[in-house]
Design a protein around this motif. Structure first.
Motif, short mmCIF file in Angstrom:
data_model
loop_
_atom_site.label_atom_id
_atom_site.label_comp_id
_atom_site.label_asym_id
_atom_site.label_seq_id
_atom_site.Cartn_x
_atom_site.Cartn_y
_atom_site.Cartn_z
N TYR A 224 0.86 -1.19 0.00
CA TYR A 224 0.00 0.00 0.00
C TYR A 224 0.89 1.24 0.00
O TYR A 224 1.95 1.24 0.62
CB TYR A 224 -0.89 0.02 1.25
N ASN A 225 0.44 2.26 -0.67
CA ASN A 225 1.17 3.55 -0.71
C ASN A 225 2.64 3.38 -1.08
O ASN A 225 3.51 4.00 -0.46
CB ASN A 225 1.06 4.27 0.64
N TYR B 228 3.35 0.31 3.00
CA TYR B 228 3.11 -0.81 3.91
C TYR B 228 2.99 -2.10 3.11
O TYR B 228 2.15 -2.22 2.21
CB TYR B 228 1.83 -0.59 4.74
N ALA C 118 1.66 -5.35 2.59
CA ALA C 118 0.55 -6.14 3.13
C ALA C 118 0.60 -7.60 2.67
O ALA C 118 0.15 -8.49 3.39
CB ALA C 118 -0.78 -5.51 2.71
N GLU D 73 -5.19 -13.77 11.57
CA GLU D 73 -5.53 -12.71 12.51
C GLU D 73 -5.91 -11.43 11.78
O GLU D 73 -5.56 -11.24 10.61
CB GLU D 73 -4.33 -12.43 13.42
N THR D 74 -6.57 -10.53 12.47
CA THR D 74 -6.91 -9.22 11.91
C THR D 74 -5.63 -8.51 11.51
O THR D 74 -4.65 -8.54 12.24
CB THR D 74 -7.67 -8.39 12.98
N GLY D 75 -5.65 -7.94 10.31
CA GLY D 75 -4.46 -7.23 9.83
C GLY D 75 -3.44 -8.12 9.14
O GLY D 75 -2.39 -7.64 8.71
N SER D 76 -3.76 -9.42 8.98
CA SER D 76 -2.77 -10.33 8.39
C SER D 76 -2.69 -10.19 6.87
O SER D 76 -1.70 -10.61 6.26
CB SER D 76 -3.09 -11.78 8.78
N GLY D 77 -3.72 -9.63 6.24
CA GLY D 77 -3.69 -9.43 4.79
C GLY D 77 -4.79 -10.16 4.02
O GLY D 77 -4.75 -10.21 2.79
N LYS D 78 -5.77 -10.69 4.72
CA LYS D 78 -6.83 -11.48 4.08
C LYS D 78 -7.64 -10.65 3.08
O LYS D 78 -7.85 -11.06 1.95
CB LYS D 78 -7.77 -12.08 5.13
N THR E 279 -6.84 -7.82 1.70
CA THR E 279 -5.94 -7.40 0.61
C THR E 279 -5.84 -8.53 -0.41
O THR E 279 -5.95 -8.30 -1.63
CB THR E 279 -4.55 -7.05 1.17
P1 ADP Z 1 -7.21 -8.43 7.24
O1 ADP Z 1 -8.31 -8.45 6.23
O2 ADP Z 1 -6.52 -9.74 7.39
O3 ADP Z 1 -7.66 -7.90 8.56
P2 ADP Z 1 -6.09 -6.35 5.55
O4 ADP Z 1 -5.80 -6.99 4.25
O5 ADP Z 1 -7.30 -5.49 5.63
O6 ADP Z 1 -6.07 -7.44 6.71
O7 ADP Z 1 -4.86 -5.43 5.96
C1 ADP Z 1 -3.53 -5.93 5.98
C2 ADP Z 1 -2.62 -4.80 6.41
O8 ADP Z 1 -2.61 -3.77 5.43
C3 ADP Z 1 -3.05 -4.13 7.72
O9 ADP Z 1 -1.93 -3.85 8.49
C4 ADP Z 1 -3.73 -2.87 7.28
O10 ADP Z 1 -3.57 -1.85 8.24
C5 ADP Z 1 -2.99 -2.53 5.98
N1 ADP Z 1 -3.91 -1.84 5.05
C6 ADP Z 1 -5.11 -2.29 4.63
N2 ADP Z 1 -5.67 -1.43 3.76
C7 ADP Z 1 -4.81 -0.40 3.65
C8 ADP Z 1 -4.80 0.82 2.89
N3 ADP Z 1 -5.81 1.13 2.08
N4 ADP Z 1 -3.73 1.62 3.03
C9 ADP Z 1 -2.70 1.32 3.83
N5 ADP Z 1 -2.63 0.18 4.55
C10 ADP Z 1 -3.67 -0.67 4.47
#
Ligand code: ADP
Ligand code: MG
Length: 286
Positions: A12-13, A20, A22, A41-46, A48
């Motif tokens: 991301y970005n 970040y 992901a 877990e939450t934040g693992s990348g699912k 994405t």
């Molecule tokens: P999950 O669905 O497993 O909870 P995500 O795929 O939503 O995880 O997010 C994975 C990581 O990417 C997290 O740390 C989240 O903060 C980061 N992230 C998700 N979306 C964005 C975004 N649009 N911009 C920046 N970071 C992001």
């Protein structure tokens, strides 16, 4: 043809101070015609990960092949619209995306957008409302009059109305009451068994994985740490514990009893079979 991820990275970005990573060079193959659970877990990348399936997100590096199309950072998928029709993506809390005046119009929105006539789309809406378990009486009502679970069914009906071959659902049962969640999962099993749709499902609920899914993909911190079929997945729960995910009740019972001296086979996924195995061992020791 399976859906394949090849060294797919999503940052991301990218190129900014907020970059970040992901997903980190993931390799993954998803079986066609099966129900695959994506857990972690939450934040693992699912989320994405699943948003790559209909090119809502593009890889930063690597590639994804789905329905004979390869998507890379530089190759904008050809016929994107067709891909989005064939791979239906249901976001988490899709009910917030309802916006039309009537439920019929809401369900018909997608099909119309993909070229169906008004009449055809409305007849499709009627059909799909039944598929998701709501009666025809709802067609002319406002989506805003519905309960949360009913709204979600309408949102899912809108995706199903496009008749996707692959259905991707991001935590579809989250926040529903137990009966609502069960109905929802049984709907997906029906779509898989009767209409042969490939289903990918992000879930936190291990009971749902046990009862309704065929394969399990475990995501941790942007990596795929395990892919297996359900039977193998539940044979060893150490990974689940490491990820602080609670195994299903029947698996916990098996493990607790084995820790206390039982020798129950680790390939039991069914309550009746487990009960019989326990009874047999108890008898044996009498
Ligand atoms: P999950 O669905 O497993 O909870 P995500 O795929 O939503 O995880 O997010 C994975 C990581 O990417 C997290 O740390 C989240 O903060 C980061 N992230 C998700 N979306 C964005 C975004 N649009 N911009 C920046 N970071 C992001
Ligand atoms: Mg998510």
């Amino acid at each position: 043809m399976p859906i394949t991820f090849k060294e797919l990275t999503h940052e991301y970005n990218a190129g900014t101070p907020f970059a970040y990573l992901a997903l980190d060079a993931i390799d993954l193959s998803i079986t066609e015609g099966a129900i695959t659970a994506i857990i972690g877990e939450t934040g693992s990348g699912k989320s994405t990960l699943v948003q790559h399936l209909n090119a809502l997100l593009l890889p930063t590096e690597g590639s994804l092949t789905v329905l004979d199309r390869t998507i890379t950072a530089t190759e904008k998928p050809k016929q994107l619209k067709e891909l989005r029709k064939r791979v239906g993506l249901v976001f988490q809390f899709p009910e917030y995306q309802l916006f039309e005046e009537t439920i019929a119009q809401d369900i018909a929105f997608g099909p119309k957008n993909f070229g169906m006539s008004e009449e055809e789309a409305l007849s499709k809406a009627k059909e799909m409302l039944q598929v998701v378990g709501l009666s025809e009486d709802y067609l002319e009502r406002s989506p805003f009059e519905l309960s949360g679970g009913q709204k979600r069914r309408v949102a899912i009906a809108g995706i199903l109305a496009m008749d996707p071959e692959v259905l991707v659902l991001d935590e579809p049962a989250a926040g529903l009451d137990p009966q609502g969640a069960k109905d929802m999962m049984e709907l997906f099993v029906r779509l898989n068994k009767e209409l042969h749709k490939t289903i990918l499902l992000v879930t936190h609920d291990m009971e749902h994985v046990l009862n309704y899914c065929d394969h399990v993909v475990v995501v941790d911190n942007g990596h795929i740490v395990q892919t297996s079929d359900k039977l193998h997945f539940f044979q060893d729960t150490s990974l689940l514990h490491k990820l602080r995910i609670n195994p299903p009740a029947i698996i916990r019972l098996r493990d607790e009893l084995n820790q206390r001296g039982f020798d129950l086979p680790c390939d039991i996924l069914d309550t009746e079979v487990l009960a019989k195995a326990i009874a047999d061992e108890v008898k044996h020791h009498e």
